[in-house]
Design a protein around this motif. Sequence first.
Motif, short mmCIF file in Angstrom:
data_model
loop_
_atom_site.label_atom_id
_atom_site.label_comp_id
_atom_site.label_asym_id
_atom_site.label_seq_id
_atom_site.Cartn_x
_atom_site.Cartn_y
_atom_site.Cartn_z
N THR A 188 39.19 34.84 50.09
CA THR A 188 39.11 35.17 51.19
C THR A 188 39.37 36.88 50.95
O THR A 188 40.48 37.00 49.73
CB THR A 188 40.10 35.38 52.09
OG1 THR A 188 39.10 33.28 52.37
CG2 THR A 188 39.88 35.35 53.55
N ASP A 189 38.91 37.73 51.51
CA ASP A 189 39.66 39.21 51.14
C ASP A 189 40.45 39.94 51.86
O ASP A 189 40.64 39.71 52.94
CB ASP A 189 38.25 40.22 51.63
CG ASP A 189 38.67 41.59 51.05
OD1 ASP A 189 38.92 41.31 50.00
OD2 ASP A 189 37.93 42.71 51.99
N THR A 190 41.42 39.15 50.95
CA THR A 190 43.14 39.04 51.98
C THR A 190 44.06 39.79 50.93
O THR A 190 43.42 40.03 49.00
CB THR A 190 43.60 37.84 52.52
OG1 THR A 190 44.07 37.43 51.00
CG2 THR A 190 42.67 37.40 53.98
N ASN A 191 45.33 40.78 50.85
CA ASN A 191 46.01 40.98 49.84
C ASN A 191 46.50 39.82 49.19
O ASN A 191 47.14 39.28 47.34
CB ASN A 191 47.74 40.83 50.37
CG ASN A 191 47.06 42.43 51.19
OD1 ASN A 191 46.65 43.43 50.12
ND2 ASN A 191 48.65 43.39 51.90
N LEU A 192 46.56 38.48 48.63
CA LEU A 192 46.91 37.14 48.68
C LEU A 192 45.80 37.49 46.54
O LEU A 192 45.98 36.77 46.16
CB LEU A 192 47.18 35.98 49.27
CG LEU A 192 47.07 34.31 48.62
CD1 LEU A 192 48.29 33.85 49.28
CD2 LEU A 192 45.98 33.94 47.72
N SER A 193 44.77 37.69 47.31
CA SER A 193 43.75 36.64 46.21
C SER A 193 43.01 38.36 45.84
O SER A 193 42.28 38.54 45.10
CB SER A 193 42.05 36.66 46.83
OG SER A 193 41.60 37.80 47.99
N LYS A 194 43.79 40.12 46.06
CA LYS A 194 42.77 40.96 45.81
C LYS A 194 42.90 40.94 44.01
O LYS A 194 41.72 41.24 43.16
CB LYS A 194 43.52 42.32 45.83
CG LYS A 194 43.37 42.31 47.90
CD LYS A 194 43.27 43.85 48.29
CE LYS A 194 43.19 44.28 49.83
NZ LYS A 194 41.82 43.58 49.77
N PRO A 195 44.29 40.58 43.70
CA PRO A 195 44.54 41.23 42.18
C PRO A 195 43.10 40.30 40.96
O PRO A 195 42.68 39.65 39.83
CB PRO A 195 45.25 40.37 41.72
CG PRO A 195 46.79 40.55 43.01
CD PRO A 195 45.64 40.07 43.77
N PHE A 196 42.58 38.58 42.02
CA PHE A 196 41.84 38.00 41.84
C PHE A 196 40.68 37.97 41.91
O PHE A 196 39.29 37.22 41.57
CB PHE A 196 42.55 36.76 41.87
CG PHE A 196 44.16 36.63 41.62
CD1 PHE A 196 44.63 36.44 40.14
CD2 PHE A 196 44.83 36.61 42.48
CE1 PHE A 196 46.18 36.55 39.90
CE2 PHE A 196 46.30 37.02 41.99
CZ PHE A 196 46.39 36.60 40.96
N GLN A 197 39.86 39.21 41.97
CA GLN A 197 38.58 39.33 42.80
C GLN A 197 37.79 39.47 42.37
O GLN A 197 36.49 38.92 42.11
CB GLN A 197 38.55 39.92 44.81
CG GLN A 197 39.09 39.86 45.11
CD GLN A 197 39.73 40.55 46.61
OE1 GLN A 197 38.77 41.47 46.62
NE2 GLN A 197 40.47 40.85 47.52
N LYS A 198 37.88 39.78 41.04
CA LYS A 198 36.59 40.70 40.54
C LYS A 198 35.92 39.61 39.38
O LYS A 198 34.30 39.80 39.99
CB LYS A 198 37.41 41.54 39.15
CG LYS A 198 38.92 40.70 38.32
CD LYS A 198 38.58 41.88 37.01
CE LYS A 198 40.04 41.08 35.70
NZ LYS A 198 40.35 41.86 34.83
N ASN A 199 36.40 38.44 39.51
CA ASN A 199 35.43 37.33 38.61
C ASN A 199 34.43 36.52 40.22
O ASN A 199 34.50 35.60 39.78
CB ASN A 199 35.97 36.69 38.14
CG ASN A 199 37.04 37.27 37.10
OD1 ASN A 199 35.94 38.17 36.60
ND2 ASN A 199 37.67 36.86 35.96
N VAL A 200 35.07 37.04 40.91
CA VAL A 200 34.29 35.92 42.50
C VAL A 200 33.03 35.82 42.59
O VAL A 200 32.36 37.04 42.67
CB VAL A 200 34.87 36.45 43.50
CG1 VAL A 200 34.45 35.05 44.68
CG2 VAL A 200 36.61 36.49 44.11
N PRO A 201 32.56 35.08 42.76
CA PRO A 201 30.53 35.85 42.22
C PRO A 201 29.77 36.22 43.88
O PRO A 201 30.73 36.39 44.45
CB PRO A 201 30.13 34.01 42.65
CG PRO A 201 31.75 32.74 42.31
CD PRO A 201 32.68 33.82 42.54
N GLU A 202 29.36 36.23 43.42
CA GLU A 202 28.44 37.53 44.97
C GLU A 202 27.67 36.91 45.99
O GLU A 202 27.71 35.51 45.74
CB GLU A 202 26.90 38.54 44.20
CG GLU A 202 26.74 38.83 45.45
CD GLU A 202 25.92 39.84 44.98
OE1 GLU A 202 25.01 40.48 46.05
OE2 GLU A 202 25.37 39.87 43.89
N GLY A 203 28.62 37.36 47.23
CA GLY A 203 28.47 35.85 48.41
C GLY A 203 29.53 35.23 48.51
O GLY A 203 29.91 34.36 49.37
#
Length: 240
Positions: A188-203
């Motif tokens: 989920t697009d939160t502060n908790l996940s921000k450092p790890f979002q670059k490898n999240v698949p589209e959608g």
Amino acid sequence: MTDNTIIIIGAGGSIANAFLREQHNRFPAHNLITISRNVHDKIADNHQHFQCDNSEQQIQAVTQSLSTVVKTAQSITVFNGQLHNEAFSPEKRLEDINEHYLSWILKANTITPMLWLKYIGQRLGPKSRCVITFLSARVASIDDNELGGWYAYRASKAALNMAVKTASIELARRAKYCKCVLFHPGTTDTNLSKPFQKNVPEGKLFTPNFVAQQLSTLITTRDINGQVDYIDWQGKAINW
């Protein structure tokens, strides 16, 4: 015996805020109670907020003051949890394991939620009808762990899973119409996940509003069967 009360613990985060508003939209006449470390803006006249620093003493005091509504609440959702801070990030290898990080994350992800459940559970009874939900994670699954790493976070959430599973056995005897849920919200697009979002698949990077909508639907459709549900945002079971 259920009144129209919704209790949200750890209400300061993005998902919790979205969930509060989603619950208000769905149940505008229900009483809303939020609990967090900081002041929380009220969103309606029927919204009451309590500050709590998550010490056992304050958790006990807050639940004592809410004893009557806890006993008859419709849902209680515990959003407390952490992943990283300015000093620590999830470990990539054994050499990264750190005593202070382990202590901090176990307090946030395991000890604090279980203290809430301890004092909530004391106030539930044979006539209580409540869904009690905790934020877990798919990476807590022992069966599903094929990548390794993230020692402290995995361990803290797996410990939460085991503790809630154990508590659900006891609640089945003392409050058989109550239900425990362990919920994986997805990335989920939160502060908790921000450092790890670059490898999240589209959608697959969800908004807090989407997760709040999914959770709101899922907790109203649970089968009250004396079992704990470990599920993802789609309602699909996760292997323990």
